[in-house]
Design a protein around this motif. Structure first.
Motif, PDB file in Angstrom:
ATOM      1  N   ARG A   1       8.040  -5.424 -94.646  1.00 46.27           N
ATOM      2  CA  ARG A   1       8.424  -5.829 -93.287  1.00 46.27           C
ATOM      3  C   ARG A   1       8.045  -4.744 -92.274  1.00 46.27           C
ATOM      4  NH1 ARG A   1      12.020  -9.688 -91.372  1.00 46.27           N
ATOM      5  NH2 ARG A   1      12.714  -9.307 -89.222  1.00 46.27           N
ATOM      6  N   ALA A   2       8.251  -3.453 -92.659  1.00 47.04           N
ATOM      7  CA  ALA A   2       7.854  -2.363 -91.755  1.00 47.04           C
ATOM      8  C   ALA A   2       6.340  -2.348 -91.556  1.00 47.04           C
ATOM      9  CB  ALA A   2       8.340  -1.026 -92.323  1.00 47.04           C
TER      10      ALA A   2
ATOM     11  N   TRP B   1       4.378  -4.956 -91.775  1.00 48.07           N
ATOM     12  CA  TRP B   1       4.018  -6.141 -90.986  1.00 48.07           C
ATOM     13  C   TRP B   1       4.279  -5.900 -89.499  1.00 48.07           C
ATOM     14  CZ3 TRP B   1       6.751  -9.580 -87.871  1.00 48.07           C
ATOM     15  CH2 TRP B   1       6.113 -10.785 -87.576  1.00 48.07           C
ATOM     16  N   GLU B   2       5.332  -5.185 -89.190  1.00 46.60           N
ATOM     17  CA  GLU B   2       5.635  -4.911 -87.786  1.00 46.60           C
ATOM     18  C   GLU B   2       4.659  -3.910 -87.179  1.00 46.60           C
ATOM     19  OE1 GLU B   2       9.628  -3.597 -87.833  1.00 46.60           O
ATOM     20  OE2 GLU B   2      10.501  -5.609 -88.084  1.00 46.60           O
ATOM     21  N   GLN B   3       4.134  -2.997 -87.979  1.00 48.23           N
ATOM     22  CA  GLN B   3       3.196  -2.007 -87.453  1.00 48.23           C
ATOM     23  C   GLN B   3       1.802  -2.597 -87.238  1.00 48.23           C
ATOM     24  OE1 GLN B   3       3.209   1.281 -90.147  1.00 48.23           O
ATOM     25  NE2 GLN B   3       5.344   1.882 -89.690  1.00 48.23           N
TER      26      GLN B   3
ATOM     27  N   ARG C   1      -2.381  -9.484 -89.000  1.00 51.65           N
ATOM     28  CA  ARG C   1      -1.312  -9.899 -89.893  1.00 51.65           C
ATOM     29  C   ARG C   1      -1.741 -11.094 -90.751  1.00 51.65           C
ATOM     30  NH1 ARG C   1       3.601  -9.694 -85.436  1.00 51.65           N
ATOM     31  NH2 ARG C   1       3.751  -7.403 -85.306  1.00 51.65           N
TER      32      ARG C   1
ATOM     33  N   VAL D   1       7.746 -14.014 -90.346  1.00 45.97           N
ATOM     34  CA  VAL D   1       8.412 -13.395 -91.495  1.00 45.97           C
ATOM     35  C   VAL D   1       9.167 -14.485 -92.244  1.00 45.97           C
ATOM     36  CG1 VAL D   1      10.086 -11.671 -92.250  1.00 45.97           C
ATOM     37  CG2 VAL D   1       8.628 -11.220 -90.274  1.00 45.97           C
TER      38      VAL D   1
END
Length: 734
Positions: free
Chosen positions: A313-314, A316-318, A324, A329
């Motif tokens: 998740r971290a 994917w956010e970066q 992506r 999510v």
């Protein structure tokens, strides 16, 4: 008496005609009634003396019981012909009689072609079946072939063995019952077969075998075996199946398909041929792609493996939204009624409409291509021999990196320079070190003078270039080398010798073979000789100075800087083997200068980041360049200023390249510890492109401190290649 003799002669002639010797006949002599044939001499004489047939065993097998002809008329005709022959034989032969009164005449004199073909046609059967019969078979006319009279006892056979020179090569033929004398060719054939050799002298038993069952795909089958007999005979199993099906149809067990009932009427599309849609107006129109169906990750209750962890998740956010993998999510809900409204529903619909409205779509014609057609048809490496394949010798003795090697023009000696501060001279054939010259610094480059009339070696270390004359050649060659170095004394003294300083070696250095020292303002990296052997070029790569290339002349001891400005950092230089051209390679380009006109004629674009080495083809129309970005470029000077072909065979930086002087070979050395040998044929026809085929990857050097093979060069006359590496060894591949 004459009638009696004539009748006897007729009987004897018939007997002789029935004997198995196909070219043997009896002749009758004038009035004495004696016969020429040795086989029948005893039997015929007994018959004349006694007036009746002998009852011996020989007469039974001689065929005299059935000696009569088919009719009496034939006997009279044969008897009449025999009397005429007697008169002719008496006139022709005269006194050619032996002591016993029997006539000696060549057995083939009265032979004819009709009587030559007396063959035994019984076939391949055992001859023991005829041991109780007077004949041994039948000829082509169906008549019996009678056995010859064999009345020799053991004494006569022994005398024949002692006196007859051809007894050892006489063979008894059981099929015809005759003795055959073997010729010289037949005797030689028997000897060859007894020695276990082939019967045909011209047959080569050591010819190379052809392996039909290989990896190559053949157009035609290897074997041409005829079809089996069962392929032409109807199958009985299928016959039984068909008869069972016919019986089932007759009995009503199998019913045919029912015809469709069209009583309900038929309907037609009146506008099937008319197309007024958008696709008809725009021939290249393509329908919009459909939205892919949702997967497991879009479910309200996805499996656990589809849910993101904290690290995922971290990450994917970066990431950037365009990078992506999923635009959302995945979330898990306990039931469907707990799923909230999708917040980005309006945005996705709007983006979908923009894609349909703005994204162009074009129809592309798909071409079905066989992948094998895209592979170039190259010859097999075994058809391009000779080229080096195996490691033969290893030259050990250096204590540091061997940065440069060079082979003498005669091919007998090899020079190598190392970081241990020494130059070693090796004998190529035995890998024996014949001389070690300490120079007091890390050697960057060594180059033999290409002129075979002199024996000089140029050595580059730091800012010095040393001219060494090793005592490895004949006296005449050494004297020519000394005259070349002393030629400056006869020339007029120059006021300014150039930017480099010249000095003679003295004392211990001269005893070791050093003759000249050329001092440069910067560190020298590379050396290049002219084909005549009088000019020497040195390279000093330095961004802060324009003095990067010097050209020295040994005969006058002068040095000059041919370029007022250097466009880029010079890496290496080379002279054209035939024409007055000078090649200068910078980091990304190769410039060709005409020394006679003093102008630049061509600029080659290497399409690489950093050129490391360069070599010129012996013909002068092709150049290869190695680079630190693992590429090797082949330039055709008559074709274009860009590489004709880029070879990306190495996995690490290419350190050195070299052409062979006689064979169509070139090699490249890399930091991956390998030397790749390629076949490069250059044609005289300008319309035909060069043929470049990689043929061998040579490995033997150990990679040390991420450095592999540092230099490579070919033998001047043999298809051999030398390589030096960071493992302090020099290796010969043959």
């Amino acid at each position: 008496m004459e009638d009696t003799r004539r009748s006897d002669n007729v009987d004897a002639t018939e007997v002789l005609q029935r004997t198995p010797k196909k070219k043997e006949k009896t002749k009758r002599v004038a009035d004495d009634g004696e016969y020429d044939d040795e086989i029948f001499s005893i039997h015929v004489c007994d018959k004349e003396e006694d007036g009746e047939e002998s009852g011996s065993a020989e007469s039974v097998f001689s065929g005299l019981e059935d000696s009569g002809s088919d009719s009496e008329e034939e006997e009279e005709e044969e008897g009449g012909d025999g009397s005429d022959k007697d008169e002719d034989d008496e006139v022709e032969q005269g006194d050619s009689r032996d002591d016993g009164g029997c006539q000696k005449k060549e057995e083939y004199d009265l032979d004819s072609s009709d009587e030559e073909d007396i063959r035994n046609t019984v076939g391949n059967i055992p001859m023991e079946w005829y041991k109780d019969f007077p004949h041994v078979g039948y000829n082509l006319d169906g008549k019996k072939i009678y056995k010859p009279i064999r009345s020799k006892d053991e004494l006569e056979q022994f005398l024949d063995k002692m006196e007859n020179p051809d007894y050892w090569r006489t063979v008894h033929d059981k099929r015809t019952g005759s003795d055959i004398v073997l010729s010289d060719e037949q005797v030689e054939l028997v000897k060859r077969l007894q020695r276990g050799q082939f019967g045909d002298v011209n047959f080569d038993e050591f010819q190379p075998s052809v392996d039909f069952f290989t990896k190559d795909v053949m157009l035609h089958p290897v074997t041409n075996r005829p079809a089996d007999k069962r392929s032409f005979i109807p199958s009985l199993v299928e016959k039984d199946k068909v008869s069972k099906l016919v019986h089932a149809i007759k009995m009503g067990w199998i019913k045919p398909r029912r015809a469709r009932d069209d009583g309900g009427g038929r309907y037609y599309d009146l506008w099937s041929n008319e197309d007024s849609s958008l696709a008809a107006q725009h021939r290249m129109h393509l329908p919009a792609p459909k939205i892919p169906l949702p997967g497991h990750h879009e479910s309200y209750n996805p499996p656990p493996e589809y849910l993101f962890t904290e690290e995922e998740r971290a990450l994917w956010e970066q990431q950037d939204p365009a990078d992506r993998k999923l635009p959302f999510v995945p979330v898990k809900f306990s039931s469907l009624r707990r799923v909230p409204a999708f917040p980005r529903f309006i945005h996705e619909r709007f983006e979908r409409c923009l894609d349909l409205y703005l994204c162009p779509r074009q129809r592309k014609m798909r071409v079905d291509v066989d992948p094998e057609d895209l592979i170039p048809k190259l010859p097999k490496p075994k058809d391009l021999r000779p080229f080096p394949t195996t490691q033969s010798l290893v030259y050990r003795g250096h204590g540091g990196l061997v940065r440069s090697i060079s082979v003498s023009p005669s091919g007998q000696w090899l020079a190598s320079g190392s970081d241990d501060g020494s130059v070693r001279f090796w004998e190529v054939s035995s890998s024996r070190c014949v001389q070690v010259v300490p120079v007091g610094g890390a050697v960057k480059c060594v180059r033999w003078n290409p002129n075979p009339c002199v024996c000089l070696l140029a050595v580059a270390l730091d800012s010095l270039v040393l001219i060494v004359s090793p005592p490895l050649a004949e006296r005449q060659v050494l004297l020519s080398s000394e005259r070349l170095l002393a030629a400056h004394r006869e020339a007029e003294p120059a006021e300014n010798a150039g930017p480099a300083g010249w000095s003679d070696a003295e004392g211990e250095e001269r005893r070791l073979g050093l003759r000249l020292k050329i001092r440069h303002p910067k560190a020298v990296k590379q050396l290049a000789w002219h084909a005549k052997g009088d000019y020497l070029a040195s390279v000093m790569p330095d961004h802060s100075s324009h003095q990067q290339v010097f050209v020295h002349q040994l005969s006058t001891r002068r040095s000059q800087n041919p370029f007022r400005r250097n466009k880029g950092l010079v890496q290496c230089v080379s002279f054209h083997p035939v024409r007055p051209y000078f090649f200068v390679a910078t980091q990304r380009n190769v410039r060709i200068y005409n020394l006679a006109k003093q102008e630049m004629t061509k600029k080659l674009q290497a399409n690489s980041k950093w050129i490391s080495s360069m070599a010129v083809h012996p013909g002068g129309d092709h150049v290869i360049c190695g680079s630190y970005d693992c590429r090797l470029g082949w330039f055709d000077l008559d074709l274009s200023t860009k590489p004709y072909k880029m070879l990306r065979h190495h996995k690490k930086a290419v350190r050195a390249v070299a052409y062979h002087r006689l064979y169509p070979l070139f090699a490249s050395a890399s930091d991956d510890g390998s030397v790749i040998v390629c076949h490069g044929t250059v044609y005289n026809d300008l319309l035909q492109n060069p043929l470049i085929v990689p043929v061998k990857v040579l490995k033997g050097h150990m990679v040390t401190h991420e450095l592999g093979v540092l230099d490579v060069t070919f033998h001047p006359t043999q298809p051999w290649v030398f390589s030096s590496g960071a493992d302090s060894t020099v290796r010969l591949f043959t």
